[in-house]
Design a protein around this motif. Sequence first.
Motif, PDB file in Angstrom:
ATOM      1  N   VAL A 190     -23.139  -8.817   0.637  1.00  0.00           N
ATOM      2  CA  VAL A 190     -24.347  -9.551   1.006  1.00  0.00           C
ATOM      3  C   VAL A 190     -25.390  -9.241  -0.064  1.00  0.00           C
ATOM      4  O   VAL A 190     -25.643  -8.076  -0.364  1.00  0.00           O
ATOM      5  N   TYR A 191     -25.984 -10.281  -0.631  1.00  0.00           N
ATOM      6  CA  TYR A 191     -27.032 -10.096  -1.636  1.00  0.00           C
ATOM      7  C   TYR A 191     -28.390 -10.407  -1.010  1.00  0.00           C
ATOM      8  O   TYR A 191     -28.586 -11.501  -0.476  1.00  0.00           O
ATOM      9  N   VAL A 192     -29.314  -9.438  -1.052  1.00  0.00           N
ATOM     10  CA  VAL A 192     -30.636  -9.652  -0.448  1.00  0.00           C
ATOM     11  C   VAL A 192     -31.763  -9.096  -1.320  1.00  0.00           C
ATOM     12  O   VAL A 192     -31.577  -8.148  -2.080  1.00  0.00           O
ATOM     13  N   THR A 193     -32.921  -9.726  -1.191  1.00  0.00           N
ATOM     14  CA  THR A 193     -34.165  -9.231  -1.786  1.00  0.00           C
ATOM     15  C   THR A 193     -35.146  -9.092  -0.622  1.00  0.00           C
ATOM     16  O   THR A 193     -35.978  -9.969  -0.392  1.00  0.00           O
ATOM     17  N   PRO A 194     -35.048  -7.973   0.119  1.00  0.00           N
ATOM     18  CA  PRO A 194     -35.757  -7.910   1.408  1.00  0.00           C
ATOM     19  C   PRO A 194     -37.260  -7.708   1.280  1.00  0.00           C
ATOM     20  O   PRO A 194     -37.969  -7.886   2.285  1.00  0.00           O
ATOM     21  N   THR A 195     -37.757  -7.347   0.113  1.00  0.00           N
ATOM     22  CA  THR A 195     -39.187  -7.046  -0.003  1.00  0.00           C
ATOM     23  C   THR A 195     -39.848  -7.954  -1.036  1.00  0.00           C
ATOM     24  O   THR A 195     -39.605  -7.812  -2.232  1.00  0.00           O
ATOM     25  N   PHE A 196     -40.655  -8.893  -0.542  1.00  0.00           N
ATOM     26  CA  PHE A 196     -41.385  -9.842  -1.403  1.00  0.00           C
ATOM     27  C   PHE A 196     -40.406 -10.640  -2.248  1.00  0.00           C
ATOM     28  O   PHE A 196     -40.392 -10.563  -3.478  1.00  0.00           O
ATOM     29  N   SER A 197     -39.604 -11.411  -1.584  1.00  0.00           N
ATOM     30  CA  SER A 197     -38.494 -12.075  -2.267  1.00  0.00           C
ATOM     31  C   SER A 197     -38.969 -13.119  -3.267  1.00  0.00           C
ATOM     32  O   SER A 197     -40.081 -13.629  -3.187  1.00  0.00           O
ATOM     33  N   ASN A 198     -38.110 -13.387  -4.200  1.00  0.00           N
ATOM     34  CA  ASN A 198     -38.239 -14.505  -5.111  1.00  0.00           C
ATOM     35  C   ASN A 198     -37.252 -15.549  -4.608  1.00  0.00           C
ATOM     36  O   ASN A 198     -36.048 -15.271  -4.596  1.00  0.00           O
ATOM     37  N   PRO A 199     -37.646 -16.712  -4.119  1.00  0.00           N
ATOM     38  CA  PRO A 199     -38.935 -17.354  -4.347  1.00  0.00           C
ATOM     39  C   PRO A 199     -39.953 -17.275  -3.197  1.00  0.00           C
ATOM     40  O   PRO A 199     -41.109 -17.630  -3.422  1.00  0.00           O
ATOM     41  N   THR A 200     -39.612 -16.799  -2.017  1.00  0.00           N
ATOM     42  CA  THR A 200     -40.503 -17.073  -0.875  1.00  0.00           C
ATOM     43  C   THR A 200     -41.589 -16.030  -0.658  1.00  0.00           C
ATOM     44  O   THR A 200     -42.504 -16.260   0.123  1.00  0.00           O
ATOM     45  N   GLY A 201     -41.501 -14.867  -1.308  1.00  0.00           N
ATOM     46  CA  GLY A 201     -42.482 -13.820  -1.071  1.00  0.00           C
ATOM     47  C   GLY A 201     -42.309 -13.126   0.276  1.00  0.00           C
ATOM     48  O   GLY A 201     -43.107 -12.278   0.663  1.00  0.00           O
ATOM     49  N   LYS A 202     -41.248 -13.438   0.962  1.00  0.00           N
ATOM     50  CA  LYS A 202     -40.999 -12.917   2.308  1.00  0.00           C
ATOM     51  C   LYS A 202     -40.709 -11.409   2.316  1.00  0.00           C
ATOM     52  O   LYS A 202     -40.162 -10.873   1.345  1.00  0.00           O
ATOM     53  N   VAL A 203     -41.059 -10.749   3.408  1.00  0.00           N
ATOM     54  CA  VAL A 203     -40.658  -9.350   3.583  1.00  0.00           C
ATOM     55  C   VAL A 203     -39.911  -9.209   4.914  1.00  0.00           C
ATOM     56  O   VAL A 203     -40.330  -9.730   5.939  1.00  0.00           O
ATOM     57  N   TRP A 204     -38.772  -8.551   4.855  1.00  0.00           N
ATOM     58  CA  TRP A 204     -37.945  -8.394   6.059  1.00  0.00           C
ATOM     59  C   TRP A 204     -38.561  -7.370   7.010  1.00  0.00           C
ATOM     60  O   TRP A 204     -39.125  -6.365   6.573  1.00  0.00           O
ATOM     61  N   SER A 205     -38.372  -7.589   8.301  1.00  0.00           N
ATOM     62  CA  SER A 205     -38.782  -6.585   9.298  1.00  0.00           C
ATOM     63  C   SER A 205     -37.830  -5.396   9.249  1.00  0.00           C
ATOM     64  O   SER A 205     -36.695  -5.506   8.776  1.00  0.00           O
ATOM     65  N   LYS A 206     -38.319  -4.250   9.763  1.00  0.00           N
ATOM     66  CA  LYS A 206     -37.463  -3.058   9.793  1.00  0.00           C
ATOM     67  C   LYS A 206     -36.220  -3.282  10.650  1.00  0.00           C
ATOM     68  O   LYS A 206     -35.141  -2.786  10.350  1.00  0.00           O
ATOM     69  N   GLU A 207     -36.404  -4.032  11.725  1.00  0.00           N
ATOM     70  CA  GLU A 207     -35.271  -4.283  12.623  1.00  0.00           C
ATOM     71  C   GLU A 207     -34.151  -5.028  11.909  1.00  0.00           C
ATOM     72  O   GLU A 207     -32.976  -4.697  12.060  1.00  0.00           O
ATOM     73  N   ARG A 208     -34.536  -6.038  11.152  1.00  0.00           N
ATOM     74  CA  ARG A 208     -33.514  -6.819  10.435  1.00  0.00           C
ATOM     75  C   ARG A 208     -32.837  -5.974   9.353  1.00  0.00           C
ATOM     76  O   ARG A 208     -31.639  -6.088   9.124  1.00  0.00           O
ATOM     77  N   ARG A 209     -33.637  -5.131   8.692  1.00  0.00           N
ATOM     78  CA  ARG A 209     -33.046  -4.243   7.671  1.00  0.00           C
ATOM     79  C   ARG A 209     -31.997  -3.350   8.311  1.00  0.00           C
ATOM     80  O   ARG A 209     -30.877  -3.195   7.815  1.00  0.00           O
ATOM     81  N   LYS A 210     -32.407  -2.740   9.444  1.00  0.00           N
ATOM     82  CA  LYS A 210     -31.506  -1.847  10.150  1.00  0.00           C
ATOM     83  C   LYS A 210     -30.259  -2.600  10.625  1.00  0.00           C
ATOM     84  O   LYS A 210     -29.136  -2.103  10.504  1.00  0.00           O
ATOM     85  N   GLY A 211     -30.495  -3.796  11.131  1.00  0.00           N
ATOM     86  CA  GLY A 211     -29.386  -4.605  11.635  1.00  0.00           C
ATOM     87  C   GLY A 211     -28.388  -4.946  10.525  1.00  0.00           C
ATOM     88  O   GLY A 211     -27.174  -4.834  10.712  1.00  0.00           O
ATOM     89  N   LEU A 212     -28.918  -5.359   9.398  1.00  0.00           N
ATOM     90  CA  LEU A 212     -28.040  -5.683   8.264  1.00  0.00           C
ATOM     91  C   LEU A 212     -27.219  -4.466   7.854  1.00  0.00           C
ATOM     92  O   LEU A 212     -26.008  -4.556   7.622  1.00  0.00           O
ATOM     93  N   LEU A 213     -27.891  -3.308   7.801  1.00  0.00           N
ATOM     94  CA  LEU A 213     -27.221  -2.078   7.397  1.00  0.00           C
ATOM     95  C   LEU A 213     -26.071  -1.741   8.348  1.00  0.00           C
ATOM     96  O   LEU A 213     -24.958  -1.395   7.915  1.00  0.00           O
ATOM     97  N   GLU A 214     -26.341  -1.861   9.644  1.00  0.00           N
ATOM     98  CA  GLU A 214     -25.289  -1.554  10.629  1.00  0.00           C
ATOM     99  C   GLU A 214     -24.106  -2.499  10.490  1.00  0.00           C
ATOM    100  O   GLU A 214     -22.953  -2.076  10.532  1.00  0.00           O
ATOM    101  N   ILE A 215     -24.428  -3.756  10.311  1.00  0.00           N
ATOM    102  CA  ILE A 215     -23.355  -4.742  10.146  1.00  0.00           C
ATOM    103  C   ILE A 215     -22.564  -4.462   8.875  1.00  0.00           C
ATOM    104  O   ILE A 215     -21.328  -4.532   8.862  1.00  0.00           O
ATOM    105  N   GLY A 216     -23.276  -4.095   7.799  1.00  0.00           N
ATOM    106  CA  GLY A 216     -22.589  -3.765   6.551  1.00  0.00           C
ATOM    107  C   GLY A 216     -21.570  -2.661   6.755  1.00  0.00           C
ATOM    108  O   GLY A 216     -20.419  -2.764   6.307  1.00  0.00           O
TER     109      GLY A 216
END
Lengths: 398, 398
Positions: free
Chosen positions: A165-191
């Motif tokens: 899985v390729y992600v830019t969770p903090t201030f992404s290019n292009p959207t500037g989006k930042v992931w919530s801690k819950e989603r980060r944790k969730g992705l990690l567990e799934i990984g």
Amino acid sequence: MNYLLSETAQNSKVSAVREILKLTQGSSVISFAGGLPAEEFFPIEALDAAFERVFEQGKKSLQYGLTEGYTPLREQISVRMSKKGIHADPSDMLLTTGSQQAIDLLARVYLEPGDVVLVENPTYLAALQVFHYYRVQVVSIRSDRFGMDLDDLSRKIDEYNPKMVYVTPTFSNPTGKVWSKERRKGLLEIGHDRNVLILEDDPYGELQFRDDVSYPTIFSMDQHPNGAVLYTSTFSKTVVPALRTGWVVGDPTIIQAMTRAKQAADLHSSSLDQQALYQLMTHFDLDAHIQEIRSQYRQRMELMSQLLHRQPWTDIRWNEPEGGMFLWMELPSDWNAETLLQHAVKEGVAFVPGTEFYVGTPQSNTLRLNFTHTSPENMAIGMERLARAVNSFHLAHV
Amino acid sequence: MNYLLSETAQNSKVSAVREILKLTQGSSVISFAGGLPAEEFFPIEALDAAFERVFEQGKKSLQYGLTEGYTPLREQISVRMSKKGIHADPSDMLLTTGSQQAIDLLARVYLEPGDVVLVENPTYLAALQVFHYYRVQVVSIRSDRFGMDLDDLSRKIDEYNPKMVYVTPTFSNPTGKVWSKERRKGLLEIGHDRNVLILEDDPYGELQFRDDVSYPTIFSMDQHPNGAVLYTSTFSKTVVPALRTGWVVGDPTIIQAMTRAKQAADLHSSSLDQQALYQLMTHFDLDAHIQEIRSQYRQRMELMSQLLHRQPWTDIRWNEPEGGMFLWMELPSDWNAETLLQHAVKEGVAFVPGTEFYVGTPQSNTLRLNFTHTSPENMAIGMERLARAVNSFHLAHV
């Protein structure tokens, strides 16, 4: 001679948008297209002094270096990251020609043609280009403003059996989006559960505008001894881009394989630049410098948003990112940002249509505006031009 | 996590020889193993001044640069090459991270897995590593001291339908060999007739010891408008290695494809280093500098050969190369140079066994000695140690 390029090279065409944007270079067009940091804040005197210090070390500093990169710089980066909770041994780190090369080398040692990589949509264009060269199948995951939809992620893992899985969770290019801690944790567990490697691309993480929140990297949240995350970042946005110095840390097996691949790819990156960055980090207050950039970039983002708010638009929306370099705009659903770009260039302003960043069917009413590279004065002029382009587009097409 | 590396990454093992040589680094071992230029001749003051000049240009010089490389440097290289009869437009040139990256990028855009590349045998180890990563089949052509055997080349083209021939015709690594003009011309004609691209790797061409001969590059001999040769060289041996700056010129279609591939691979190489090299070439007499290195390296080569001649050996042979950095030695046919290396390291001296450089069955009684990096004083000591190692090997194994 009749040259037959490889299939991937034949299929890597220059995009029409890039050709338009190329015309704007060196002209009087005010460009919000490039992902460029602001030159006026480059620490040129500190860098000059850093190079002086390297030359004072004598001729040995000009010899071939290690493929993995200049050891004292790897140690410095390790110390600096650990202050942010990112613990990685210097021996599990590879210095690269920008973090871009980390994506490329990982693809080389970890992905086979036909393997599946999951991404956000839209996502970083040049990562998609890498995956294209390695004949990798890219599948997008549904996302909202908190990050990837974890249910969709699980479904796609069932369906595609991806390797990464390729992600830019903090201030992404292009959207500037930042992931919530819950989603980060969730992705990690799934990984971990599904044995899918996570490539965390973090070129913008240090460019945060708020002091009252923290955005822990997914890499730092990983407590397993045998991690699921490979983390990459760069000095291009915090020091200067010209040195092209990035780094990647993670599982020793992968880092060692990437180091061997780098030996074949280019032997090593400029070791002079690496030594200069080491001297810079030793004799310069990089954190204070980054604090200054953060403040300046935040002001520019706010200015851009204010200038946009002055327009009478009711059906054009944009975010106010908490960091990074980009603001993401959504036009009315039946507008086409590529057509708007043609009007914009005529008015003397440029941006990147969102279509460039999508996997599969693009959302063609989106566009990316860079707010870091344009001075406040030019930003005001540029936003007026953009408003005129919107009017002219509206008259012609709506 | 259980990481499964890609097949090519799994098969890229670190060689036993490299592990032995790694042990010699930083020790008191006198090493003739590395392919290192002599540090004492590095133009450090001129480079220091060149970087100063870049910093005087101001902050813009620290911004992102073009993927194809800093335009004034490409123009300078073009002018400099044309004085040597190598005519190439700056727009048909790509700057790379060493010439190593040129080999890598060409493989990426021109070769498919399973394609055949023809090489000399022995040949440059790191080119073989590149071909390995692109899953290319490497086939060796019989060679003598004048270059490839053209009959064998034609036969192998019939048999394998290759896409490319990779050659280092001037002072090759590892053998120091230089091709005759006839063989260069013959290869070029065959390349055109059979539509096989020639990659001419020329890192050592400027390090020639004789003033009374010239070694025209195959690229410069190519009079066809649609050339059969891609030419690559580097500043690593003529200026310094730390800047990792090389270039590649040739057919525009291929150069453009390589430029797009480089954009995905690392965006661009250090543009600061490229700007410094431009300033160096503008304000420094590079030709006089190279003349000095040639003279020094010739003296070292001659000293090494003299020191070897002092030994009572009758069945050990070596060449006296006309340029470059390496001397190639043949031991009696039943000796094994890897075993000799073990004795050598015990005596405090190192070299690279020839086995590393072969495709298919290696000629294991060969070895490569670098004569450029060791001072005359240490060279005398090192050759005595080598003589002791030969004696000790002889006692143990012959």
